[in-house]
Design a protein around this motif. Structure first.
Motif, short mmCIF file in Angstrom:
data_model
loop_
_atom_site.label_atom_id
_atom_site.label_comp_id
_atom_site.label_asym_id
_atom_site.label_seq_id
_atom_site.Cartn_x
_atom_site.Cartn_y
_atom_site.Cartn_z
N HIS A 10 4.01 6.75 1.37
CA HIS A 10 4.26 5.41 1.92
C HIS A 10 3.22 5.06 2.97
CE1 HIS A 10 8.80 5.35 0.74
NE2 HIS A 10 8.00 5.41 -0.29
N ARG A 11 2.84 6.03 3.80
CA ARG A 11 1.83 5.78 4.83
C ARG A 11 0.49 5.44 4.18
NH1 ARG A 11 0.74 10.55 6.50
NH2 ARG A 11 -1.34 10.53 5.68
N ILE A 12 0.12 6.19 3.15
CA ILE A 12 -1.15 5.93 2.46
C ILE A 12 -1.11 4.55 1.80
CG2 ILE A 12 -2.60 6.63 0.51
CD1 ILE A 12 -1.83 9.56 1.31
N ASP A 13 0.03 4.21 1.17
CA ASP A 13 0.16 2.88 0.57
C ASP A 13 -0.05 1.80 1.61
OD1 ASP A 13 0.73 4.12 -1.83
OD2 ASP A 13 2.90 3.76 -1.71
N ALA A 14 0.57 1.98 2.76
CA ALA A 14 0.45 0.98 3.83
C ALA A 14 -0.99 0.87 4.32
CB ALA A 14 1.38 1.33 4.99
N GLU A 15 -1.64 2.01 4.48
CA GLU A 15 -3.01 2.00 5.00
C GLU A 15 -4.02 1.46 3.99
OE1 GLU A 15 -3.69 6.06 6.04
OE2 GLU A 15 -2.49 5.94 7.87
N GLU A 16 -3.84 1.82 2.71
CA GLU A 16 -4.86 1.50 1.72
C GLU A 16 -4.60 0.22 0.93
OE1 GLU A 16 -5.57 4.85 -0.77
OE2 GLU A 16 -6.25 6.09 0.90
N PHE A 17 -3.35 -0.22 0.88
CA PHE A 17 -3.08 -1.39 0.04
C PHE A 17 -2.42 -2.53 0.79
CE2 PHE A 17 -0.11 -3.69 -2.80
CZ PHE A 17 -1.05 -4.38 -3.53
N TYR A 18 -1.27 -2.31 1.37
CA TYR A 18 -0.49 -3.41 1.94
C TYR A 18 -1.22 -4.12 3.06
CZ TYR A 18 3.26 -1.63 -0.94
OH TYR A 18 4.00 -1.22 -2.01
N GLN A 19 -2.04 -3.39 3.83
CA GLN A 19 -2.76 -4.06 4.91
C GLN A 19 -3.77 -5.06 4.35
OE1 GLN A 19 -4.98 -1.34 7.30
NE2 GLN A 19 -6.30 -0.68 5.63
N LEU A 20 -4.21 -4.87 3.11
CA LEU A 20 -5.17 -5.80 2.50
C LEU A 20 -4.54 -7.14 2.14
CD1 LEU A 20 -7.00 -3.30 0.12
CD2 LEU A 20 -7.70 -4.04 2.40
N LEU A 21 -3.22 -7.19 2.09
CA LEU A 21 -2.54 -8.43 1.75
C LEU A 21 -2.44 -9.38 2.93
CD1 LEU A 21 0.38 -7.05 -0.46
CD2 LEU A 21 -1.80 -8.02 -1.20
N ASP A 22 -2.76 -8.91 4.13
CA ASP A 22 -2.74 -9.75 5.34
C ASP A 22 -1.42 -10.48 5.53
OD1 ASP A 22 -5.37 -9.09 6.11
OD2 ASP A 22 -6.19 -10.59 4.72
N GLY A 23 -0.32 -9.81 5.27
CA GLY A 23 1.00 -10.39 5.51
C GLY A 23 1.48 -11.35 4.43
N VAL A 24 0.70 -11.54 3.38
CA VAL A 24 1.09 -12.42 2.28
C VAL A 24 2.15 -11.72 1.44
CG1 VAL A 24 0.30 -13.58 0.19
CG2 VAL A 24 -1.15 -13.54 2.22
N ILE A 25 3.23 -12.40 1.15
CA ILE A 25 4.29 -11.84 0.31
C ILE A 25 4.04 -12.29 -1.12
CG2 ILE A 25 6.76 -11.84 -0.19
CD1 ILE A 25 7.19 -12.26 2.82
N ILE A 26 3.95 -11.32 -2.02
CA ILE A 26 3.72 -11.62 -3.44
C ILE A 26 5.01 -11.33 -4.19
CG2 ILE A 26 2.39 -11.03 -5.49
CD1 ILE A 26 0.13 -10.16 -3.60
N ASP A 27 5.63 -12.35 -4.74
CA ASP A 27 6.88 -12.15 -5.46
C ASP A 27 6.72 -12.29 -6.98
OD1 ASP A 27 6.49 -14.84 -5.59
OD2 ASP A 27 8.43 -15.39 -4.74
N ASP A 28 5.48 -12.28 -7.44
CA ASP A 28 5.18 -12.35 -8.86
C ASP A 28 4.61 -10.99 -9.28
OD1 ASP A 28 3.56 -12.61 -11.26
OD2 ASP A 28 3.75 -14.78 -11.03
N ALA A 29 5.28 -10.30 -10.19
CA ALA A 29 4.88 -8.94 -10.57
C ALA A 29 3.47 -8.90 -11.15
CB ALA A 29 5.87 -8.36 -11.57
N GLU A 30 3.09 -9.91 -11.93
CA GLU A 30 1.73 -9.92 -12.51
C GLU A 30 0.68 -10.03 -11.42
OE1 GLU A 30 0.47 -12.18 -15.93
OE2 GLU A 30 2.54 -12.20 -16.63
N VAL A 31 0.88 -10.92 -10.48
CA VAL A 31 -0.07 -11.09 -9.38
C VAL A 31 -0.13 -9.81 -8.55
CG1 VAL A 31 -0.59 -12.38 -7.27
CG2 VAL A 31 0.23 -13.59 -9.30
N PHE A 32 1.03 -9.23 -8.27
CA PHE A 32 1.09 -7.99 -7.49
C PHE A 32 0.32 -6.89 -8.22
CE2 PHE A 32 2.93 -3.97 -6.16
CZ PHE A 32 2.94 -4.12 -4.78
N ASN A 33 0.54 -6.73 -9.52
CA ASN A 33 -0.16 -5.70 -10.28
C ASN A 33 -1.66 -5.94 -10.32
OD1 ASN A 33 2.09 -4.14 -10.80
ND2 ASN A 33 2.59 -5.28 -12.66
#
Length: 80
Positions: A52-75
């Motif tokens: 979870h820490r690695i996910d947060a550091e390497e991926f989620y921070q790149l979203l800049d707080g944007v919430i993606i609720d579309d699975a295709e866009v998220f993938n």
């Protein structure tokens, strides 16, 4: 979702989060599935917590707080 699995679910194990309390717990039991709680400390669950820490550091921070609720866009973002 249970009908789509190629096996019968006997036990669901969750942490002690509020989302897994009575509103989740009792319906699971009503379906004949046991519900157990796991200790949710990094000391006892180090691999998952580390992931979870690695996910947060390497991926989620790149979203800049944007919430993606579309699975295709998220993938798509995940593949990037």
């Amino acid at each position: 979702m249970l009908q789509r699995l190629p096996f019968q679910v006997e036990v669901i194990q969750t942490d002690n989060g509020a989302e897994f309390r009575s509103a989740f717990h009792w319906p699971v039991l009503d379906k004949g599935i046991a519900h157990t709680y796991q200790a949710g400390t990094p000391r006892l669950n180090g691999k998952v917590e580390g992931s979870h820490r690695i996910d947060a550091e390497e991926f989620y921070q790149l979203l800049d707080g944007v919430i993606i609720d579309d699975a295709e866009v998220f993938n798509d973002k995940l593949r990037e």
